[in-house]
Design a protein around this motif. Structure first.
Motif, mmCIF file in Angstrom:
data_model
loop_
_atom_site.group_PDB
_atom_site.id
_atom_site.type_symbol
_atom_site.label_atom_id
_atom_site.label_comp_id
_atom_site.label_asym_id
_atom_site.label_seq_id
_atom_site.Cartn_x
_atom_site.Cartn_y
_atom_site.Cartn_z
ATOM 1 N N GLU A 13 40.607 69.699 81.507
ATOM 2 C CA GLU A 13 41.922 69.257 81.040
ATOM 3 C C GLU A 13 42.975 69.428 82.129
ATOM 4 O O GLU A 13 43.857 68.593 82.296
ATOM 5 N N SER A 14 42.866 70.511 82.863
ATOM 6 C CA SER A 14 43.734 70.715 84.024
ATOM 7 C C SER A 14 42.896 71.360 85.117
ATOM 8 O O SER A 14 41.879 71.985 84.844
ATOM 9 N N VAL A 15 43.317 71.157 86.344
ATOM 10 C CA VAL A 15 42.561 71.656 87.489
ATOM 11 C C VAL A 15 43.435 72.603 88.290
ATOM 12 O O VAL A 15 44.612 72.327 88.524
ATOM 13 N N ALA A 16 42.858 73.711 88.709
ATOM 14 C CA ALA A 16 43.521 74.652 89.613
ATOM 15 C C ALA A 16 42.892 74.450 90.988
ATOM 16 O O ALA A 16 41.810 74.961 91.262
ATOM 17 N N PRO A 17 43.541 73.656 91.850
ATOM 18 C CA PRO A 17 42.952 73.363 93.161
ATOM 19 C C PRO A 17 43.168 74.484 94.164
ATOM 20 O O PRO A 17 44.031 75.344 93.968
ATOM 21 N N PRO A 18 42.408 74.463 95.266
ATOM 22 C CA PRO A 18 42.676 75.423 96.335
ATOM 23 C C PRO A 18 44.037 75.128 96.952
ATOM 24 O O PRO A 18 44.563 74.013 96.820
ATOM 25 N N SER A 19 44.610 76.086 97.635
ATOM 26 C CA SER A 19 45.967 75.938 98.166
ATOM 27 C C SER A 19 46.094 74.795 99.168
ATOM 28 O O SER A 19 47.172 74.248 99.346
ATOM 29 N N SER A 20 45.008 74.392 99.791
ATOM 30 C CA SER A 20 45.062 73.329 100.790
ATOM 31 C C SER A 20 45.054 71.920 100.193
ATOM 32 O O SER A 20 45.165 70.936 100.920
ATOM 33 N N ILE A 21 44.923 71.827 98.863
ATOM 34 C CA ILE A 21 44.883 70.526 98.190
ATOM 35 C C ILE A 21 45.978 70.473 97.137
ATOM 36 O O ILE A 21 46.172 71.418 96.376
ATOM 37 N N SER A 22 46.674 69.354 97.078
ATOM 38 C CA SER A 22 47.741 69.174 96.090
ATOM 39 C C SER A 22 47.162 68.997 94.692
ATOM 40 O O SER A 22 46.162 68.285 94.513
ATOM 41 N N LYS A 23 47.787 69.606 93.720
ATOM 42 C CA LYS A 23 47.383 69.430 92.320
ATOM 43 C C LYS A 23 47.469 67.958 91.927
ATOM 44 O O LYS A 23 46.707 67.472 91.107
ATOM 45 N N ASP A 24 48.401 67.213 92.576
ATOM 46 C CA ASP A 24 48.577 65.789 92.286
ATOM 47 C C ASP A 24 47.382 64.943 92.726
ATOM 48 O O ASP A 24 47.273 63.784 92.338
ATOM 49 N N ASP A 25 46.490 65.501 93.563
ATOM 50 C CA ASP A 25 45.290 64.768 93.969
ATOM 51 C C ASP A 25 44.274 64.658 92.829
ATOM 52 O O ASP A 25 43.354 63.851 92.901
ATOM 53 N N PHE A 26 44.449 65.477 91.791
ATOM 54 C CA PHE A 26 43.552 65.450 90.642
ATOM 55 C C PHE A 26 44.220 64.746 89.476
ATOM 56 O O PHE A 26 45.418 64.869 89.266
ATOM 57 N N GLY A 27 43.432 63.994 88.742
ATOM 58 C CA GLY A 27 43.947 63.289 87.572
ATOM 59 C C GLY A 27 42.850 63.161 86.531
ATOM 60 O O GLY A 27 41.764 63.737 86.660
ATOM 61 N N THR A 28 43.134 62.369 85.519
ATOM 62 C CA THR A 28 42.189 62.142 84.432
ATOM 63 C C THR A 28 42.185 60.661 84.085
ATOM 64 O O THR A 28 43.241 60.039 84.042
ATOM 65 N N ILE A 29 41.003 60.136 83.856
ATOM 66 C CA ILE A 29 40.879 58.779 83.331
ATOM 67 C C ILE A 29 40.206 58.858 81.971
ATOM 68 O O ILE A 29 39.525 59.833 81.658
ATOM 69 N N THR A 30 40.407 57.814 81.188
ATOM 70 C CA THR A 30 39.640 57.633 79.962
ATOM 71 C C THR A 30 38.654 56.517 80.256
ATOM 72 O O THR A 30 39.049 55.396 80.580
ATOM 73 N N ARG A 31 37.392 56.854 80.175
ATOM 74 C CA ARG A 31 36.320 55.923 80.501
ATOM 75 C C ARG A 31 36.163 54.854 79.423
ATOM 76 O O ARG A 31 36.698 54.983 78.333
ATOM 77 N N GLU A 32 35.389 53.814 79.720
ATOM 78 C CA GLU A 32 35.108 52.756 78.751
ATOM 79 C C GLU A 32 34.465 53.297 77.482
ATOM 80 O O GLU A 32 34.653 52.747 76.402
ATOM 81 N N ASP A 33 33.696 54.399 77.611
ATOM 82 C CA ASP A 33 33.041 54.994 76.444
ATOM 83 C C ASP A 33 33.970 55.935 75.670
ATOM 84 O O ASP A 33 33.562 56.577 74.724
ATOM 85 N N GLY A 34 35.231 56.033 76.126
ATOM 86 C CA GLY A 34 36.223 56.860 75.446
ATOM 87 C C GLY A 34 36.277 58.299 75.914
ATOM 88 O O GLY A 34 37.172 59.042 75.526
ATOM 89 N N LYS A 35 35.333 58.718 76.731
ATOM 90 C CA LYS A 35 35.327 60.098 77.245
ATOM 91 C C LYS A 35 36.311 60.224 78.391
ATOM 92 O O LYS A 35 36.567 59.279 79.124
ATOM 93 N N LYS A 36 36.818 61.431 78.564
ATOM 94 C CA LYS A 36 37.729 61.708 79.671
ATOM 95 C C LYS A 36 36.934 62.215 80.865
ATOM 96 O O LYS A 36 35.879 62.827 80.709
ATOM 97 N N GLN A 37 37.470 61.938 82.064
ATOM 98 C CA GLN A 37 36.800 62.349 83.291
ATOM 99 C C GLN A 37 37.864 62.708 84.326
ATOM 100 O O GLN A 37 38.864 62.014 84.472
ATOM 101 N N THR A 38 37.636 63.796 85.029
ATOM 102 C CA THR A 38 38.546 64.227 86.082
ATOM 103 C C THR A 38 38.320 63.370 87.318
ATOM 104 O O THR A 38 37.184 63.021 87.645
ATOM 105 N N THR A 39 39.424 63.048 87.997
ATOM 106 C CA THR A 39 39.356 62.260 89.231
ATOM 107 C C THR A 39 39.927 63.067 90.391
ATOM 108 O O THR A 39 40.715 63.986 90.205
ATOM 109 N N PHE A 40 39.523 62.684 91.591
ATOM 110 C CA PHE A 40 40.095 63.219 92.815
ATOM 111 C C PHE A 40 40.570 62.027 93.634
ATOM 112 O O PHE A 40 39.770 61.152 93.959
ATOM 113 N N ARG A 41 41.869 62.011 93.881
ATOM 114 C CA ARG A 41 42.501 60.886 94.585
ATOM 115 C C ARG A 41 42.098 59.551 93.963
ATOM 116 O O ARG A 41 41.858 58.564 94.641
#
Length: 140
Positions: A75-103
């Motif tokens: 649901e939320s990601v705690a990234p390492p300090s060298s990576i922006s939290k904004d680089d992670f996101g979430t999509i809703t797949r065609e099957d309705g499931k959620k998936q974390t994205t990177f960039r």
């Protein structure tokens, strides 16, 4: 009075350590392996992969593909300090499931990675790769 104070301390301790465990559950870290370089891993050290047929915001890994390449979702990601939290996101797949994205690209596990630091999925069919945050997404 002493008993209620002890109960209060016990509850406070449980809540505190549950919060730490939950925060750690959402952690993404950078691992490194000789010959492979840096790559993203979950809090347990399990390698995260990307699929070359995916496009930003859309997964091309459907149905049977997911049996071998389970989705990574937090649901939320705690990234390492060298990576922006904004680089992670979430999509809703065609099957309705959620998936974390990177960039923008969906993240997956490889079913045959059993132990932390396994990277057995890297290079499969020349379309599955570890995610090196230093040069991701790669230039096509």
């Amino acid at each position: 009075m002493k008993r209620s104070y002890s109960l209060f301390l016990a509850i406070l301790t449980i809540v505190f350590f549950s919060g730490i465990a939950l925060a750690m559950h959402h952690e993404v870290k950078i691992a490194e392996k000789e010959g492979l370089g840096k790559y993203l891993a979950d809090t347990e050290g399990k390698t995260l992969y990307w699929y070359q047929k995916d496009t930003p915001g859309k997964s091309a890994c459907l149905k049977g593909c997911l049996e071998k390449w389970p989705i990574f979702y937090r649901e939320s990601v705690a990234p390492p300090s060298s990576i922006s939290k904004d680089d992670f996101g979430t999509i809703t797949r065609e099957d309705g499931k959620k998936q974390t994205t990177f960039r923008g690209y969906p993240l997956y596990y490889w079913i045959n990675d059993v132990n932390p630091a396994d990277t057995k999925g890297h290079g499969i069919n020349n379309v599955w790769f570890v995610v090196n945050p230093d040069n991701f997404p790669p230039k096509k």
